[in-house]
Write an enzyme that holds these catalytic residues in place. Sequence first.
Site, mmCIF file in Angstrom:
data_model
loop_
_atom_site.group_PDB
_atom_site.id
_atom_site.type_symbol
_atom_site.label_atom_id
_atom_site.label_comp_id
_atom_site.label_asym_id
_atom_site.label_seq_id
_atom_site.Cartn_x
_atom_site.Cartn_y
_atom_site.Cartn_z
ATOM 1 N N TYR A 296 52.430 -7.627 -58.611
ATOM 2 C CA TYR A 296 51.109 -7.125 -58.990
ATOM 3 C C TYR A 296 50.787 -5.887 -58.163
ATOM 4 O O TYR A 296 50.740 -5.935 -56.933
ATOM 5 C CB TYR A 296 50.023 -8.187 -58.780
ATOM 6 N N TYR B 226 55.893 -10.373 -73.041
ATOM 7 C CA TYR B 226 56.084 -9.493 -71.885
ATOM 8 C C TYR B 226 57.230 -10.006 -71.017
ATOM 9 O O TYR B 226 58.147 -9.251 -70.674
ATOM 10 C CB TYR B 226 54.788 -9.430 -71.084
ATOM 11 N N ASN C 62 60.029 4.086 -67.738
ATOM 12 C CA ASN C 62 58.898 3.351 -67.177
ATOM 13 C C ASN C 62 57.851 2.973 -68.219
ATOM 14 O O ASN C 62 57.120 2.001 -68.050
ATOM 15 C CB ASN C 62 58.253 4.212 -66.077
#
Length: 252
Positions: free
Chosen positions: A189, A157, A90
């Site tokens: 988001y 990204y 993660n």
Amino acid sequence: MFDLTGDVAVVTGGNGGLGLAFCRGLVKQGSRVAIWGRNADKNAVAVEELRAMGGDVTAFACDVTDEEQIATAFSGTLERFGKVDSCFANAGGGGFRGMSHMTERQTWLDTIDLNLMSVVQTWSPITQHLLERGAPGRLVVTSSVAGIVGMAGAAGYSTTKAAVLGLVRALAVELGQAGIRVNAILPGYIETEMSLDTPQAFKDGARRRAAIGRNGRLEDMEGIAAFLASRESDFMTGQAVILDGGHSIFPL
């Protein structure tokens, strides 16, 4: 269903945000958890919270861009728990902001190191461990909806979050018959402590694009971690699981 009693999960970046939400979901289902995080103070706070929930949890200071630190954290995890059953890669970051053609090569490489090579380096010793044990296992990476939709000013990204999806599919084929399942989680988001300084216009825009009419919350991330770590996900591998409230499918 989703009983993880006796399992051991590694969660990189598990001391906050999405990673800590994954840890909460795992602990609620009985998994033991090893957090690998750079910040020792945040590690301690996360461990305290999860132990208060009844979890058997420990943490190791680890920068996942450093192979030696990964090796040390992995060794410590095995010493503490004796095995690893699942790994949630993660940890990562936003990388550079700005126009890609104006970004220096080293800045690109730093973003690749942070969001792609860190996953490769984290999964490598755990994959070897699972193969040597002859045990089923779960490898999960946090990608992003930015890996499948355009995101202006964040090419590094988006590129690295798309790249890990190729890694997931390749490893799913390589490791499938050994009982190791490999999947990606693609959040939209999500409201976290890291997103507090996100411009309000961006937050409002994300909410308008979400089919369910709201942005994500950390508790929305708990269940997917428990599912992907459990035997109930045995027939799922090589997949990109999108959790974005319908953001990526909402019509313009």
